[in-house]
Design a protein around this motif. Sequence first.
Motif, PDB file in Angstrom:
ATOM      1  N   LEU A  41       1.901  93.691  -4.652  1.00  0.00           N
ATOM      2  CA  LEU A  41       2.425  91.937  -4.009  1.00  0.00           C
ATOM      3  C   LEU A  41       1.188  91.571  -4.868  1.00  0.00           C
ATOM      4  CD1 LEU A  41       1.321  92.254  -0.098  1.00  0.00           C
ATOM      5  CD2 LEU A  41       3.909  91.933  -0.937  1.00  0.00           C
ATOM      6  N   ARG A  42       0.557  91.795  -5.118  1.00  0.00           N
ATOM      7  CA  ARG A  42      -0.316  90.786  -5.737  1.00  0.00           C
ATOM      8  C   ARG A  42       0.376  90.665  -7.398  1.00  0.00           C
ATOM      9  NH1 ARG A  42      -6.728  92.485  -8.292  1.00  0.00           N
ATOM     10  NH2 ARG A  42      -6.260  92.114 -10.299  1.00  0.00           N
ATOM     11  N   LEU A  43       0.108  91.669  -7.604  1.00  0.00           N
ATOM     12  CA  LEU A  43       1.154  92.180  -9.615  1.00  0.00           C
ATOM     13  C   LEU A  43       2.329  91.306  -9.141  1.00  0.00           C
ATOM     14  CD1 LEU A  43      -0.029  95.646 -10.580  1.00  0.00           C
ATOM     15  CD2 LEU A  43      -1.020  93.037 -11.185  1.00  0.00           C
ATOM     16  N   CYS A  44       3.810  91.694  -8.304  1.00  0.00           N
ATOM     17  CA  CYS A  44       4.487  90.670  -7.977  1.00  0.00           C
ATOM     18  C   CYS A  44       4.444  89.511  -8.280  1.00  0.00           C
ATOM     19  CB  CYS A  44       5.197  91.519  -6.400  1.00  0.00           C
ATOM     20  SG  CYS A  44       5.849  93.637  -6.942  1.00  0.00           S
ATOM     21  N   PHE A  45       3.334  89.012  -7.474  1.00  0.00           N
ATOM     22  CA  PHE A  45       3.381  87.662  -7.239  1.00  0.00           C
ATOM     23  C   PHE A  45       2.769  86.745  -8.861  1.00  0.00           C
ATOM     24  CE2 PHE A  45       3.954  87.862  -3.091  1.00  0.00           C
ATOM     25  CZ  PHE A  45       5.156  86.829  -2.195  1.00  0.00           C
ATOM     26  N   VAL A 201       5.713  95.642   2.111  1.00  0.00           N
ATOM     27  CA  VAL A 201       5.455  94.438   1.057  1.00  0.00           C
ATOM     28  C   VAL A 201       6.848  94.053   1.453  1.00  0.00           C
ATOM     29  CG1 VAL A 201       6.828  95.060  -1.472  1.00  0.00           C
ATOM     30  CG2 VAL A 201       5.483  96.359  -0.409  1.00  0.00           C
ATOM     31  N   LEU A 202       7.647  93.718   2.706  1.00  0.00           N
ATOM     32  CA  LEU A 202       8.813  93.550   2.811  1.00  0.00           C
ATOM     33  C   LEU A 202       8.704  91.611   4.357  1.00  0.00           C
ATOM     34  CD1 LEU A 202      11.777  95.494   2.685  1.00  0.00           C
ATOM     35  CD2 LEU A 202      11.036  94.160   1.266  1.00  0.00           C
ATOM     36  N   ASN A 203       7.090  92.446   4.713  1.00  0.00           N
ATOM     37  CA  ASN A 203       6.672  91.771   5.821  1.00  0.00           C
ATOM     38  C   ASN A 203       6.368  90.058   5.300  1.00  0.00           C
ATOM     39  OD1 ASN A 203       5.440  90.005   7.864  1.00  0.00           O
ATOM     40  ND2 ASN A 203       4.878  92.449   8.807  1.00  0.00           N
ATOM     41  N   THR A 204       7.016  88.946   5.347  1.00  0.00           N
ATOM     42  CA  THR A 204       7.043  87.839   4.336  1.00  0.00           C
ATOM     43  C   THR A 204       5.142  87.171   4.754  1.00  0.00           C
ATOM     44  OG1 THR A 204       7.888  86.413   6.371  1.00  0.00           O
ATOM     45  CG2 THR A 204       9.034  87.653   4.490  1.00  0.00           C
ATOM     46  N   GLN A 205       4.676  88.193   6.045  1.00  0.00           N
ATOM     47  CA  GLN A 205       3.353  87.102   6.453  1.00  0.00           C
ATOM     48  C   GLN A 205       2.209  87.656   5.812  1.00  0.00           C
ATOM     49  OE1 GLN A 205       1.692  88.684  10.314  1.00  0.00           O
ATOM     50  NE2 GLN A 205       2.264  90.960  10.187  1.00  0.00           N
ATOM     51  N   TYR A 206       2.479  88.342   4.753  1.00  0.00           N
ATOM     52  CA  TYR A 206       1.642  89.167   3.709  1.00  0.00           C
ATOM     53  C   TYR A 206       1.851  88.689   2.739  1.00  0.00           C
ATOM     54  CZ  TYR A 206       0.661  93.019   7.689  1.00  0.00           C
ATOM     55  OH  TYR A 206       0.621  93.765   8.852  1.00  0.00           O
ATOM     56  N   TRP A 207       2.343  87.862   2.049  1.00  0.00           N
ATOM     57  CA  TRP A 207       3.006  87.049   1.317  1.00  0.00           C
ATOM     58  C   TRP A 207       2.764  86.074   0.827  1.00  0.00           C
ATOM     59  CZ3 TRP A 207       8.758  87.239   1.078  1.00  0.00           C
ATOM     60  CH2 TRP A 207       9.669  88.377   0.966  1.00  0.00           C
ATOM     61  N   LYS A 208       1.278  85.172   1.824  1.00  0.00           N
ATOM     62  CA  LYS A 208       0.729  84.025   2.174  1.00  0.00           C
ATOM     63  C   LYS A 208      -0.661  84.540   1.417  1.00  0.00           C
ATOM     64  CE  LYS A 208      -0.519  79.372   3.830  1.00  0.00           C
ATOM     65  NZ  LYS A 208      -0.813  78.794   4.567  1.00  0.00           N
ATOM     66  N   PRO A 209      -1.165  85.267   1.854  1.00  0.00           N
ATOM     67  CA  PRO A 209      -2.631  85.571   1.512  1.00  0.00           C
ATOM     68  C   PRO A 209      -2.621  86.634  -0.599  1.00  0.00           C
ATOM     69  CG  PRO A 209      -1.820  86.715   3.179  1.00  0.00           C
ATOM     70  CD  PRO A 209      -1.543  85.766   2.982  1.00  0.00           C
ATOM     71  N   ALA A 210      -1.372  87.303   0.021  1.00  0.00           N
ATOM     72  CA  ALA A 210      -0.511  88.180  -1.033  1.00  0.00           C
ATOM     73  C   ALA A 210      -0.618  87.103  -2.384  1.00  0.00           C
ATOM     74  CB  ALA A 210       0.188  89.306  -0.962  1.00  0.00           C
ATOM     75  N   LEU A 211      -0.141  85.549  -2.380  1.00  0.00           N
ATOM     76  CA  LEU A 211      -0.152  85.027  -3.242  1.00  0.00           C
ATOM     77  C   LEU A 211      -1.366  84.179  -3.673  1.00  0.00           C
ATOM     78  CD1 LEU A 211       2.415  83.474  -5.123  1.00  0.00           C
ATOM     79  CD2 LEU A 211       2.572  81.616  -2.886  1.00  0.00           C
ATOM     80  N   LEU A 212      -1.578  83.813  -3.288  1.00  0.00           N
ATOM     81  CA  LEU A 212      -2.831  83.569  -2.489  1.00  0.00           C
ATOM     82  C   LEU A 212      -3.861  84.484  -4.304  1.00  0.00           C
ATOM     83  CD1 LEU A 212      -5.483  81.309  -3.614  1.00  0.00           C
ATOM     84  CD2 LEU A 212      -5.658  82.397  -1.063  1.00  0.00           C
ATOM     85  N   ILE A 213      -4.538  85.655  -3.796  1.00  0.00           N
ATOM     86  CA  ILE A 213      -4.701  86.817  -4.667  1.00  0.00           C
ATOM     87  C   ILE A 213      -4.462  86.924  -5.584  1.00  0.00           C
ATOM     88  CG2 ILE A 213      -5.386  89.611  -4.746  1.00  0.00           C
ATOM     89  CD1 ILE A 213      -5.037  89.296  -1.401  1.00  0.00           C
ATOM     90  N   ALA A 214      -3.275  87.081  -5.828  1.00  0.00           N
ATOM     91  CA  ALA A 214      -2.423  86.832  -7.468  1.00  0.00           C
ATOM     92  C   ALA A 214      -2.577  85.553  -8.156  1.00  0.00           C
ATOM     93  CB  ALA A 214      -0.736  86.860  -6.880  1.00  0.00           C
ATOM     94  N   LEU A 215      -3.177  84.825  -7.939  1.00  0.00           N
ATOM     95  CA  LEU A 215      -3.733  83.596  -8.341  1.00  0.00           C
ATOM     96  C   LEU A 215      -4.884  83.644  -9.654  1.00  0.00           C
ATOM     97  CD1 LEU A 215      -2.875  80.607  -9.730  1.00  0.00           C
ATOM     98  CD2 LEU A 215      -3.863  79.897  -7.228  1.00  0.00           C
ATOM     99  N   LEU A 216      -5.806  84.256  -8.218  1.00  0.00           N
ATOM    100  CA  LEU A 216      -6.946  84.145  -8.198  1.00  0.00           C
ATOM    101  C   LEU A 216      -7.419  85.205  -9.051  1.00  0.00           C
ATOM    102  CD1 LEU A 216      -9.016  82.808  -4.998  1.00  0.00           C
ATOM    103  CD2 LEU A 216      -8.501  81.552  -7.113  1.00  0.00           C
TER     104      LEU A 216
END
Length: 291
Positions: A41-45, A201-216
Amino acid sequence: MPNTQFIAVLYMIMSMVSYQISASFAKQLMTVLDPFSVVTLRLCFAAIMIIVMFRSWKILKRLPYLQWRHLLLYSASVCLMNVLFYASLGRLPQGIAVGLEFLGPLALALLSVQRRSDLVWVLLAIAGIALMVPWQQATEHNFSFLGAAFALGAGCCWASYIYFGQKVARQNIGMHGLSIAISLSAAVLLPISLWHNPDAVLNTQYWKPALLIALLATAIPYALDLLALRQLSKLSYGTLSSLSPAIAAIAGMLLLKEHITFWQSLALLCIMTASVGVTFRAARKPAPETS
């Protein structure tokens, strides 16, 4: 020009601070997801963010003319470094995992030493890491030798990331090299994760924290690393990397009121001294080594 060296060091420090902040978010997410899904998730975002940030579609016309050997090895280093480190975090105390991983860039710095005076800074950094890491936890019953192997593997990939990152940074393609590396890594991991754990991977509830991790943890630090690698040698980068656990310890002391032992204080002194020494040494050189 000395100023460019100090700016490169500043880029590295900002990169490490960003990565350390992301660690707390990643640790929280790993309580509900397996490490491989978190990395995917981190690398995809991160791939999406970096492509948009740097408008990397501009590089499409130049793809046939790039030095793909270096780009592919750099991409493989990025991918494996992330997978192995997160796998080690799932099996080891964080301090042990980080300490073992840092043997990679420090070993590369040691191999890059060309003058005896430079050896002092590397050995100081190694001593600092040895004192900083809570090795006593390695005697606990839950210590995983497989986790230790993963951490050492991540360290080897980190050394490879530094080595090939320098070569990619000198291809004159700007941040597009990072876009290619992250995108290829995500493209490799995504189908594996969809087969291994599609619900995660497809559960959208995990996407927001994964997006923040991807950025930082990916977009910001890797971009800053490429900027730094244009000016810093493998010796300088490898030695300065030892600042990361020191930054983590200081952050824990200031923000979380965590206690720092006498030996950890001595470790901080060693690491800070090594970092200052290698910074001034780099500033006296007109250009980084190209080997």
